[in-house]
Design a protein around this motif. Structure first.
Motif, PDB file in Angstrom:
ATOM      1  N   ALA A 166       0.810  -1.216   0.000  1.00 29.09           N
ATOM      2  CA  ALA A 166       0.000   0.000   0.000  1.00 29.09           C
ATOM      3  C   ALA A 166       0.845   1.268   0.000  1.00 29.09           C
ATOM      4  N   SER A 167       1.907   1.280   0.803  1.00 30.76           N
ATOM      5  CA  SER A 167       2.686   2.514   0.849  1.00 30.76           C
ATOM      6  C   SER A 167       3.852   2.405  -0.128  1.00 30.76           C
ATOM      7  N   PRO A 247       8.911  -6.685  -9.451  1.00 32.73           N
ATOM      8  CA  PRO A 247       7.634  -5.972  -9.236  1.00 32.73           C
ATOM      9  C   PRO A 247       6.450  -6.677  -9.890  1.00 32.73           C
ATOM     10  N   TYR A 248       6.678  -7.332 -11.026  1.00 31.13           N
ATOM     11  CA  TYR A 248       5.594  -8.064 -11.698  1.00 31.13           C
ATOM     12  C   TYR A 248       5.052  -9.151 -10.782  1.00 31.13           C
ATOM     13  N   LEU A 249       5.979  -9.875 -10.135  1.00 36.09           N
ATOM     14  CA  LEU A 249       5.551 -10.979  -9.276  1.00 36.09           C
ATOM     15  C   LEU A 249       5.070 -10.493  -7.913  1.00 36.09           C
ATOM     16  N   PHE A 250       5.529  -9.323  -7.502  1.00 35.76           N
ATOM     17  CA  PHE A 250       5.115  -8.795  -6.203  1.00 35.76           C
ATOM     18  C   PHE A 250       3.672  -8.286  -6.260  1.00 35.76           C
ATOM     19  N   ASP A 251       3.197  -7.948  -7.450  1.00 38.62           N
ATOM     20  CA  ASP A 251       1.804  -7.517  -7.619  1.00 38.62           C
ATOM     21  C   ASP A 251       0.932  -8.763  -7.752  1.00 38.62           C
ATOM     22  N   SER A 260      -2.105  -0.825  -6.117  1.00 41.31           N
ATOM     23  CA  SER A 260      -3.393  -0.224  -6.468  1.00 41.31           C
ATOM     24  C   SER A 260      -3.223   1.158  -7.082  1.00 41.31           C
ATOM     25  N   GLU A 261      -2.152   1.854  -6.693  1.00 43.93           N
ATOM     26  CA  GLU A 261      -1.904   3.193  -7.239  1.00 43.93           C
ATOM     27  C   GLU A 261      -0.550   3.260  -7.919  1.00 43.93           C
ATOM     28  N   ARG A 262      -0.117   2.159  -8.461  1.00 44.09           N
ATOM     29  CA  ARG A 262       1.182   2.069  -9.142  1.00 44.09           C
ATOM     30  C   ARG A 262       2.324   2.410  -8.206  1.00 44.09           C
TER      31      ARG A 262
ATOM     32  N   SER B 401      -7.294   0.848  -3.725  1.00 43.79           N
ATOM     33  CA  SER B 401      -6.540   1.996  -3.212  1.00 43.79           C
ATOM     34  C   SER B 401      -7.375   2.763  -2.188  1.00 43.79           C
ATOM     35  N   VAL B 402      -8.710   2.782  -2.367  1.00 41.63           N
ATOM     36  CA  VAL B 402      -9.568   3.399  -1.347  1.00 41.63           C
ATOM     37  C   VAL B 402      -9.455   2.599  -0.046  1.00 41.63           C
ATOM     38  N   GLU B 403      -9.426   1.285  -0.186  1.00 45.81           N
ATOM     39  CA  GLU B 403      -9.259   0.439   1.003  1.00 45.81           C
ATOM     40  C   GLU B 403      -7.939   0.727   1.704  1.00 45.81           C
ATOM     41  N   GLN B 404      -6.948   1.129   0.911  1.00 44.24           N
ATOM     42  CA  GLN B 404      -5.633   1.413   1.492  1.00 44.24           C
ATOM     43  C   GLN B 404      -5.513   2.858   1.960  1.00 44.24           C
TER      44      GLN B 404
END
Lengths: 313, 426
Positions: A166-167, A247-251, A260-262, B401-404
């Protein structure tokens, strides 16, 4: 019969001359032929492709020329900018610790250790392990809810687990750990090979002069390794710019969005997403060429810096 | 001695590399048997431990051997596109999901046209056939396999702990609409067991809500209407509301975390297209008997389904067409429903006692054979366009992303931006 006898020596002489002057070119031809077919031709074709709006999902778009429109779009594409920032961020975060660690490990392996061969081969194990297999493990380590790392960090995070995807910084860290794990041993072996060419007498005399192990490392090993270090820096930088598999496999959503936000979508992952997932062949080709140009520029800067360092010696 | 050890280690390392590089590859038979390859995603015709449908075909057709290759949803469709563009490498039969099929209909000359092969399209609902046909109905590139009637799967044990009714009829009465579903979620959370959420992921609920709409991302003329469609915005807003009141377990669909969520009971309900029955059974077999199936909010809905296609580049086109017809025939559709849970797309099968009276022991003997046809009876068939799948994924990502923690308006803007970019080129 007589003519043949006359032709004999001169033909042999010609052959000899050709062997001297022409053969070397013949020997390198296979490489350039292969490079032409698998390197230059695709490069040229990609350039051509990047001027079209081709999408397989849009019949007839194959020949729709847009000139440099894709490149213009790319310059103002905030997603591409994000991907570049991610690429450089993850690149720094993985290359620097990776090379420092490799140097330290190589130094340790250069000692007369018990079971030296075992350790030397051991550091190479991550390198020969498939990234996909390793990613399975790393995805469990970096899982939000039942992840190993969050379990270990429990006393410090106070019950709120870290959502590693997420972060931005957390995800960069996680991807960098995967990259570092994979490549450190490889670089360590390169350093080790270079270290073994340093004459032992240098260390011996330094030891007699009372230099500590640390001073020996700093004043003998590092300067002697300079060309090797420059080589690994250039290779790792180019590798970092092309970072894709981790990064491909981490997603784990398999959306190729890199979060979710690149958060951790690298430039090549963005290229992959646009080209394959979104079916934008023309745009993907433009990303590929832009990346190629960026890589050339950075390799040149690297090269110039390296020459400066060398001439300063 | 030292030398030998070096050599040995180097050989081991080298052979490890070679072994890693090999793998895969297909055996071509020399004894006259025809090997038909079929590329699928997920549990389409088989389960990881059950390929009885293929065994049956091989028994009926000596000399034919079927090899199924599975990959995940995205990889499967991307590979198919790559191999179509390249002109070689596709399997003899390729599965295409309904959200992806519009993008392939435009390339219909790369597929066998089933209208030329004596297929009667009248055996399926017209709207389902339409989606795999060219706009002028001159070519049909795929035969419909299953259709995803919508229901709501729920965990009776978690409902009981939270003080909600567990009987499936009473549960169905809790949520006549999706708004009621979200409100029930608030009630659930008040007394929910520790760490258990109301649903799995926002993206999943969003798609479920849109399952009762005919027009979602495209209209019938192929125009992109995401931004102007009030139904899409309403589905987004309701999902966001549910996320913000803490109802989502925030486990992205089809990720390993999602699978773990099923196993550990991290959520109490999941929007259940018929094919989800197989998915849950395969991924969380230890939860047998803890599930039940209620009607979907809104009473009806449709999500997913696939088509079997035969790429024209294949070597065994005749044999492949025969197998495709057989796999999608009513008898096999019924078998697949019973063994995997994928609901047949032929309406004629719905009255067959084997379908109508089917109940699933895994789901507390829920009468799946009644629930899914009832849900489909009034459900529209969504209009899909070339980028429907990409748009759906974009929404799933942005709701995640909203969930996050991303502000919903910002996430919506980003979604619109990405969708415009994706649809602009196709």
């Amino acid at each position: 019969m007589s003519t043949r006898r006359q032709a004999g020596p001169s033909a042999r002489a010609r052959l000899h001359r050709f062997d001297l002057k022409g053969a070397p070119y013949l020997y390198v031809t296979p490489f350039f032929a292969l490079f032409g077919v698998f390197g230059l031709l695709p490069l040229a074709y990609t350039a051509l492709l990047s001027t079209t709006a081709w999408s397989p999902r849009q019949p007839g778009s194959e020949d729709a020329s847009v000139g440099l429109g894709n490149y213009a779009d790319l310059l103002s594409d905030t997603n591409f900018h994000t991907a570049l920032v991610n690429t450089f961020g993850i690149g720094l975060l993985s290359t620097v610790p990776q090379l420092l660690l490799a140097l330290g490990i190589a130094h340790l392996l250069n000692y007369r250790l018990r079971g030296r061969l075992f350790f030397r081969m051991g550091v190479l194990v991550p390198y020969i392990t498939s990234i996909a297999a390793a990613a399975l493990i790393f995805n469990q380590i970096f899982a939000r809810d039942f992840g190993l790392l969050n379990w270990l960090l429990q006393p410090f995070t106070g019950g709120t687990p870290i959502d590693w995807r997420a972060s931005t910084l957390a995800s960069w860290f996680a991807v960098s750990v995967m990259v570092t794990w994979h490549w450190t041993g490889y670089n360590a072996l390169i350093y080790l090979a270079a270290m073994q060419t340093i004459p032992y007498e240098l260390y011996e005399s330094a030891a007699i002069d009372g230099a500590s192990r640390w001073r020996q490392f700093w004043h003998i090993t590092i300067p002697s390794l300079r060309p090797t270090i420059i080589f690994t820096v250039i290779v790792s930088t180019i590798g970092a710019l092309q970072l894709f598999a981790e990064p491909y496999l981490f997603d784990t959503t398999q959306n190729n969005n890199g979060g979710s936000e690149r958060q951790f979508q690298t430039a090549v992952l963005y290229l992959y997403q646009q080209f394959w997932a979104n079916g934008r062949y023309g745009y993907g080709a433009a990303i590929a060429w832009t990346l190629f140009l960026i890589t050339v520029v950075i390799a040149l800067v690297n090269f110039l810096l390296a020459r400066r360092i060398r001439s300063a010696e | 001695m030292r030398g030998t050890r070096h050599v040995l280690t180097a050989t081991l390392a080298a052979s490890a590399l070679v072994l890693a590089a090999c793998g895969g590859g297909q055996g071509e038979s020399t004894d006259g048997t025809t090997t038909l390859t079929i590329n699928v995603y997920g549990d389409s015709f088989s389960l990881p431990d059950n390929r009885s449908i293929y065994d049956e075909y091989e028994r009926l057709n000596p000399g034919v051997e079927i090899v199924e290759n599975r990959s995940d949803f995205s990889t499967h469709h991307q590979n198919l596109q790559a191999r179509l563009t390249a002109g070689s490498g596709t399997a003899d039969l390729e599965l295409i999901e309904v959200g992806q099929v519009a993008g392939f209909v435009g390339q219909h000359d790369r597929f066998v046209d089933f209208l030329d092969r004596g297929v009667d399209p009248g055996q399926w609902t017209d709207a389902i056939v339409q989606q795999a046909s060219t706009p002028d109905r001159s070519a049909l590139i795929g035969l419909p396999t299953d259709v995803g009637g919508l229901a709501m799967c729920y965990r009776t044990d978690l409902f009981e702990q939270a003080g909600l009714p567990v009987d499936r009829d009473e549960v169905s009465e809790l949520w006549p609409t999706w708004r009621d579903y979200v409100e029930t979620g608030d009630r659930f959370l008040e007394r929910a067991p520790d760490g258990v959420k109301w649903f799995d992921s926002g993206g999943h609920v969003f798609t479920g809500i849109l399952g009762n709409e005919e027009r979602t991302f495209y209209d019938r003329s192929g125009e992109l209407i995401v931004e102007s469609n009030p139904a899409v915005r309403a589905a987004w807003d309701l999902t966001v509301q549910a996320i913000r009141s803490g109802q989502s377990a925030a486990l992205p669909e089809f990720s390993p975390e999602w699978n773990t969520g099923f196993q550990r009971g991290q959520f109490a309900t999941v929007t259940c297209p018929a094919w989800m029955m197989g998915y849950i059974q395969g991924n969380a077999p230890e939860t047998k008997g803890k599930w039940d199936i209620a009607t979907v909010p809104g009473g009806s809905g449709n999500w997913g389904g696939s088509y079997v296609t035969v790429p024209a580049q294949g070597e065994h086109v005749e044999e492949a067409v025969k197998l495709a017809k057989w796999l999608t025939a009513p008898e096999q559709s019924i078998t697949i429903f019973q063994e995997i849970g994928n609901f047949p797309s032929q309406r004629t099968t719905w009255d067959d006692p084997e379908v109508a009276e089917f109940s699933s022991p895994f789901f507390n003997d829920a009468p799946a054979g009644e629930i899914f046809p009832a849900s489909l009876a009034d459900a529209p068939v969504q209009i899909s366009g070339p980028q429907s799948a990409v748009i759906g994924k974009t929404f799933a990502d942005k709701l995640n992303s909203v969930e996050q923690g991303t502000p919903p308006d910002e996430a919506w803007q980003q979604a619109m931006h990405d969708i415009r970019a994706a649809a602009g080129a196709g």
